[in-house]
Design a protein around this motif. Structure first.
Motif, PDB file in Angstrom:
ATOM      1  N   VAL A  18       0.835  -1.200  -0.018  1.00 13.79           N
ATOM      2  CA  VAL A  18      -0.011  -0.104  -0.158  1.00 13.79           C
ATOM      3  C   VAL A  18       1.021   1.216   0.035  1.00 13.79           C
ATOM      4  O   VAL A  18       0.686   1.916  -0.908  1.00 13.79           O
ATOM      5  CB  VAL A  18      -0.892  -0.150   1.306  1.00 13.79           C
ATOM      6  CG1 VAL A  18      -1.723   1.411   1.326  1.00 13.79           C
ATOM      7  CG2 VAL A  18      -1.929  -1.195   1.254  1.00 13.79           C
ATOM      8  N   GLN A  47       1.362   4.032  -2.929  1.00 14.98           N
ATOM      9  CA  GLN A  47       0.923   5.637  -2.466  1.00 14.98           C
ATOM     10  C   GLN A  47       2.226   6.561  -2.615  1.00 14.98           C
ATOM     11  O   GLN A  47       2.032   7.320  -3.382  1.00 14.98           O
ATOM     12  CB  GLN A  47       0.454   5.742  -1.243  1.00 14.98           C
ATOM     13  CG  GLN A  47      -0.669   4.838  -0.608  1.00 14.98           C
ATOM     14  CD  GLN A  47      -1.885   5.664  -1.043  1.00 14.98           C
ATOM     15  OE1 GLN A  47      -1.890   6.763  -1.297  1.00 14.98           O
ATOM     16  NE2 GLN A  47      -3.100   4.832  -0.894  1.00 14.98           N
ATOM     17  N   CYS A  61      -2.612   5.816   5.622  1.00 18.41           N
ATOM     18  CA  CYS A  61      -3.011   4.275   5.352  1.00 18.41           C
ATOM     19  C   CYS A  61      -2.979   3.260   6.326  1.00 18.41           C
ATOM     20  O   CYS A  61      -3.277   2.084   6.345  1.00 18.41           O
ATOM     21  CB  CYS A  61      -1.992   3.551   4.386  1.00 18.41           C
ATOM     22  SG  CYS A  61      -1.831   4.667   2.740  1.00 18.41           S
TER      23      CYS A  61
END
Lengths: 217, 217
Positions: free
Chosen positions: B20, B24, B192
């Motif tokens: 993730v 990002q 996140c």
């Protein structure tokens, strides 16, 4: 500048063999420092203080540990005979399978052995598919994944000699069988195998030790 | 061509978080597929047949598994905001430490807990040295090793809330403490994190499960 390249290994470590093969394939001159696992040297403690394990590659005074990390380092430092493929997806596939391990089948009790063999077979089937249309995992030449899986060739040779079962049979895994032979017989690889008789003696001793432990509980 | 990028993850997996964060940081648009560990989807079995685990990254129909393998793939495929350093030795150092794990300290009995903490401290001291003169392990910017060690920030935040001990104290590990804060508070990272309350609930349940098992033997 004369480069200093030293490899700390044991005579039989399959992880260290990965580095031996990589250096040989790239034609790098290096010095071998043989370690005794029962009495590791102060240098090994100093160069790999976290795990205190072989292999350690010392390049111009700087130590690198963990065989797969060393393979990447060797490939990035000396460009001749590339080990990893160029394409990012092919690189990811090679890195994924490099971490693959088959649980030792020779040290288990019969029932456990069968479960371990069944799991091993399922995974070996996927490796078999990786070889379709290729001589080596690396294509026409021995590459990163061939070297990473070299222990498998080693383990299979020894297991089949001292155990009753055949992990990799020709009917089920024809491509893997062909690979085992091509890889094991390639001059650079063959020249570096540990002495076969000594290896057999070691594995038989390990198996006896395991059996003694199992039956004493 | 519109790229298809899908990430199979669970809401709490620290390994999936690595991917993730990488996506990002590189500004890649992707779709999230949330998996339930107690009932994994057919797609997950299909895309990661060997381990059947998250994370899996699906890029234009091709699956990649194992978080550190995915990080390398992401870094090689999308060149913006490089994650790994350029120098081979710095890359090897980052890869070596990325594999580093601290044994869970919160699930052990008191004596075991102390041994685990002592080992963890010894290794954390080496990580502390890696940070000397740097804001992040990657230098001025968050890189591969920061992302790989992100679970540590996660684990430490949660452990300290639900246990009595402090794994990383400021007096002993000032640079790691500063890193934990810098990393956790960086916008891309902070956005996140899994929901804190839900994570605390999960860890307390895990600890109770472990205690129930230990006391029933």
């Amino acid at each position: 500048m004369v480069e200093e390249v030293k490899l700390f290994r044991t005579w039989s470590s399959p992880y260290a063999l990965r580095v031996v093969w990589a250096l040989q394939l790239k034609g790098i001159q290096y010095e071998t420092v043989l370690e005794d696992v029962s009495e590791k040297s102060d240098l090994l403690h100093r160069y790999n203080p976290v795990y205190k394990k072989v292999p350690v590659l010392l390049h111009n005074g700087r130590p690198i540990s963990e065989s797969l990390v060393i393979l990447e380092y060797v490939d990035e430092t000396w460009k001749q005979h590339p080990l990893l493929p160029q394409d990012p997806y092919a690189r990811a596939t090679a890195r994924f399978w490099a971490k693959f391990v088959v649980r030792d089948c020779y040290t288990h009790e019969e029932e456990e052995q069968e479960a371990a063999l069944a799991e091993a077979s399922e995974h070996l089937q996927k490796l078999e598919e990786e070889l379709r249309g290729k001589k080596f995992f690396g294509g026409d030449n021995i590459g990163y994944l061939d070297i990473a899986l070299g222990w498998l060739a080693n383990l299979i040779r020894v297991s089949e000699e001292i155990c009753s079962h055949k992990v990799v049979n020709y009917e089920r895994f024809p491509l893997l069988c062909a690979w085992l032979k091509e890889f094991s017989d390639a001059p650079v690889i063959k020249d570096c195998w540990p002495p076969h008789d000594k290896l057999i003696t070691k594995f038989i001793a390990l198996r006896q030790l395991h059996h003694a432990r199992s039956s004493s509980t």
